[in-house]
Design an enzyme around this catalytic site. Structure first.
Site, PDB file in Angstrom:
ATOM      1  N   ASP A 284      11.377  53.301  19.641  1.00  0.00           N
ATOM      2  CA  ASP A 284      11.594  51.868  19.700  1.00  0.00           C
ATOM      3  C   ASP A 284      10.227  51.183  19.586  1.00  0.00           C
ATOM      4  OD1 ASP A 284      12.905  49.376  20.237  1.00  0.00           O
ATOM      5  OD2 ASP A 284      12.162  49.513  22.286  1.00  0.00           O
TER       6      ASP A 284
ATOM      7  N   ASP B 295      12.758  51.797  25.982  1.00  0.00           N
ATOM      8  CA  ASP B 295      12.585  51.255  27.331  1.00  0.00           C
ATOM      9  C   ASP B 295      13.629  50.220  27.714  1.00  0.00           C
ATOM     10  OD1 ASP B 295      11.635  49.130  25.679  1.00  0.00           O
ATOM     11  OD2 ASP B 295      10.567  48.337  27.421  1.00  0.00           O
TER      12      ASP B 295
ATOM     13  N   ASP C 249      18.462  50.502  24.348  1.00  0.00           N
ATOM     14  CA  ASP C 249      18.092  51.852  23.928  1.00  0.00           C
ATOM     15  C   ASP C 249      18.914  52.928  24.628  1.00  0.00           C
ATOM     16  OD1 ASP C 249      15.972  50.930  22.275  1.00  0.00           O
ATOM     17  OD2 ASP C 249      14.705  50.697  24.040  1.00  0.00           O
TER      18      ASP C 249
END
Length: 606
Positions: A306, A503, A507
């Protein structure tokens, strides 16, 4: 603790039986055989209870070989060999429990740093209160030697903090007034004042403690690579022992085969190596939730990362302000942030945070209307203030195009335009900076054997592309929903084991679906940390490369131990079958193999 105590008891029994038997043997009395047999029988009883438990779970382990060798030693009248095997086995089990306890102590050392009380200013005095009573905005005194109880902003001119529990850095950090102080930081300098920005339960260190406790409570059993070969090794052992007995008619040869086949190094090699690797990573601030997760981490070949909060800090901040018609940049920010107090947009929150961090007085807006994702309009101190995208503002204040102020801006930056009383005041430029260790972390991942690196983000595609260019990443996906991230993980997993790093709450599905999910747990969301197999307790992406490298080295050491242990055991079995290795000598030889294999497995600690 209960398992360690029971295994300590069995070691004591086996040791007492061995020593006591030798005393009576030296005295020339026949009681020596009975004492050796008794010591063996008690350990065998404990082992049988474990075997019954594993068989009920449908598992066949190499513990069966150890049980057969002890039972045969008692039946065939070789009590000394049986007692040596009993001591070897119980001692190995004790070592496994001790190593696991050591790993737990490494992972829970953080819990000892939890602050329970804080010194809070109240009406000019200082009172001691439980940290649960602290609220955002409270002014707190942190004395020398104390740990910051909550996240906050430094109010004193400076402070010297030990951040090792959070970042792994051994050297103290020097902070200045206005810098962020994270809970769990130890004050190694002069006392300082802190303004709380989060409640204790929401602070960085509280999140770390919660993750460690969850990992302890839900700790998965460690997988044994050797047990995957348990049935075949057991059959081979019985075949060689049976053949030796049938061909020669000497049952002692069969016993010798069973004794040297006792696979203590195989039973222990992988657990000890994995526990050592987990302990090693715990010292680096990487929490591995199970031995199986460490095993799989060693196999991953694709990393999906990410962007926001993983490769970047996840918090936009002002990098530039450009004004027109003599406007003061600070006054423009103050008016814009005052209006944005009424918005829940992430950029609005960033402007408010920046303004407050600069000590600006924010007024209460009125008559606010907001066009979702486009802009917001209202009255601040009697003035008509509009904040939003450049196109939105140009439609309201056509006197000057905000796009004319964008020349030379950083690639991927977010631009907010501000109009006051129907005229353009200027633009505010925000950016979410790359972590300084992001580029080196990806380089180290590639060096560790990561064949493919992918960026998957919900942010705008142009912003994601800018980050990918900076990090030399060829594949970058932007504007992804949680479902789209999940699909990308599933597609990549079809080709190779996948590591997913994130995080945020969005996700969590992808982390749960990946071969190994890694959460930025120190400051990330609880949902992502809950879904992940690995949690980075320190807010540093470079620890990811450390985790992969240690995992691969640990697995290599474990496999070395298993293969060498199997090989030496098979050779010793053949030698014993030909009558060149009596049971007692075989038991002592197996003890040497034990020590060598376990010491090799402990190399993973380094």
């Amino acid at each position: 603790m209960q398992i360690l105590s029971s295994r300590t008891f069995l070691v004591a029994v086996a040791t007492a039986g061995l020593i006591g038997g030798f005393v009576f043997w030296l005295a020339g009395t026949p009681s020596a055989d009975w004492i050796w047999s008794a010591g063996t029988a008690i350990v065998l009883a404990g082992l049988m209870l474990e075997i019954v438990t594993t068989l009920r779970r449908g598992e066949v382990g190499l513990d069966l070989v150890a049980a057969l060798s002890m039972l045969a030693a008692i039946i065939f009248g070789e009590p000394l060999a049986g007692n040596i095997v009993a001591l070897m086995y119980s001692g190995g089990q004790f070592l496994e429990s001790y190593a696991e306890g050591r790993a737990r102590r490494e992972m829970t050392a953080l819990l000892d740093r939890v602050a329970r009380e804080a010194s809070r200013y109240v009406d000019g005095t200082i009172e001691t209160v439980p940290i649960s009573e602290l609220r955002p905005g409270d002014r707190i005194l942190v004395r020398q030697g104390e740990v910051a109880p909550v996240d906050g902003v430094l109010l004193s001119e400076g402070a010297t903090l030990d951040l090792s529990a959070l970042t792994g850095e051994s050297l103290p950090a020097k902070l200045r007034e206005g810098d962020e102080v994270l809970s769990g930081s130890a004050n190694v300098g002069a006392p300082f004042d802190l303004r709380a920005t989060r409640a204790a339960g929401e602070s960085t260190y509280a999140n770390i403690v919660r993750l460690v406790r969850q990992a302890q409570e839900r700790k998965a059993p460690i997988v044994r690579i050797a047990d995957r070969f348990a049935v075949w090794f057991l059959l081979l052992t019985l075949l060689i022992a049976g053949a030796a007995w049938w061909i020669t008619g000497d049952r002692i040869r069969a016993l010798a085969v069973l004794v040297v086949a006792t696979p203590c190094p195989l039973i222990l090699a992988l657990p000890v190596a994995l526990i050592a690797g987990m302990s090693r990573l715990a010292r680096e601030g990487v929490l591995i939730k199970s031995g199986g997760a460490l095993e799989m981490l060693a196999k991953v070949r694709t990393a999906i990362l990410d962007k926001t909060g993983t490769l970047t800090f996840g918090e936009a901040h002002i990098v530039a302000m450009r004004t027109v018609d003599g406007w003061d940049a600070t006054e423009m920010l103050r008016l814009a942030a005052s209006l944005d107090q009424a918005s829940g947009h992430v950029i609005a929150r960033a402007l408010v945070r920046e303004a407050r961090g600069r000590g600006l007085h924010l007024s209460t807006p009125s008559g606010v209307t907001e066009v979702g994702g486009t802009g917001i309009r209202g009255t601040v101190e009697g003035r008509d203030v509009v904040v939003g995208g450049s196109g939105f503002i140009h439609g309201i204040a056509p006197d000057r195009d905000p796009y004319s102020l964008r020349d030379g801006l950083p690639e991927g930056a977010v631009v907010v335009a501000v109009a006051v009383d129907g005229r353009l005041a200027g633009i505010i430029v925000l950016a979410d900076d790359l972590r300084p260790d992001a580029a080196s972390a990806l380089d180290r991942l590639r060096a560790a054997g990561m064949d493919r690196i992918v960026i998957a983000s919900g942010d705008r595609q142009d912003v994601v592309d800018a980050v990918a260019n900076q990090l030399s990443v060829a594949v970058a996906h932007g504007e992804l929903s949680p479902e789209a991230k999940l699909r990308i993980v599933e597609q990549e997993t079809a080709g190779a084991p996948v590591l997913m790093v994130g995080d945020g709450v969005n996700d969590a599905p992808a982390l749960a679906s990946a071969t190994v999910g890694v959460a930025m747990g120190a400051r990330g969301s609880a949902a992502s940390a809950e879904s992940a197999d690995v949690v980075l307790l320190v807010d540093r992406i470079d620890k990811l490369a450390v985790a992969v490298s240690v995992a691969r080295r640990t697995r290599r050491i474990a496999l070395e131990s298993v293969i060498v242990g199997l090989g030496l055991s098979v050779v010793a079995m053949v030698v014993a079958a030909f009558g060149y290795l009596p049971p007692v000598a075989g038991a002592l030889l197996q003890e040497v193999i034990d020590v060598a294999v376990i010491l090799n497995a402990l190399r993973a600690l380094r």
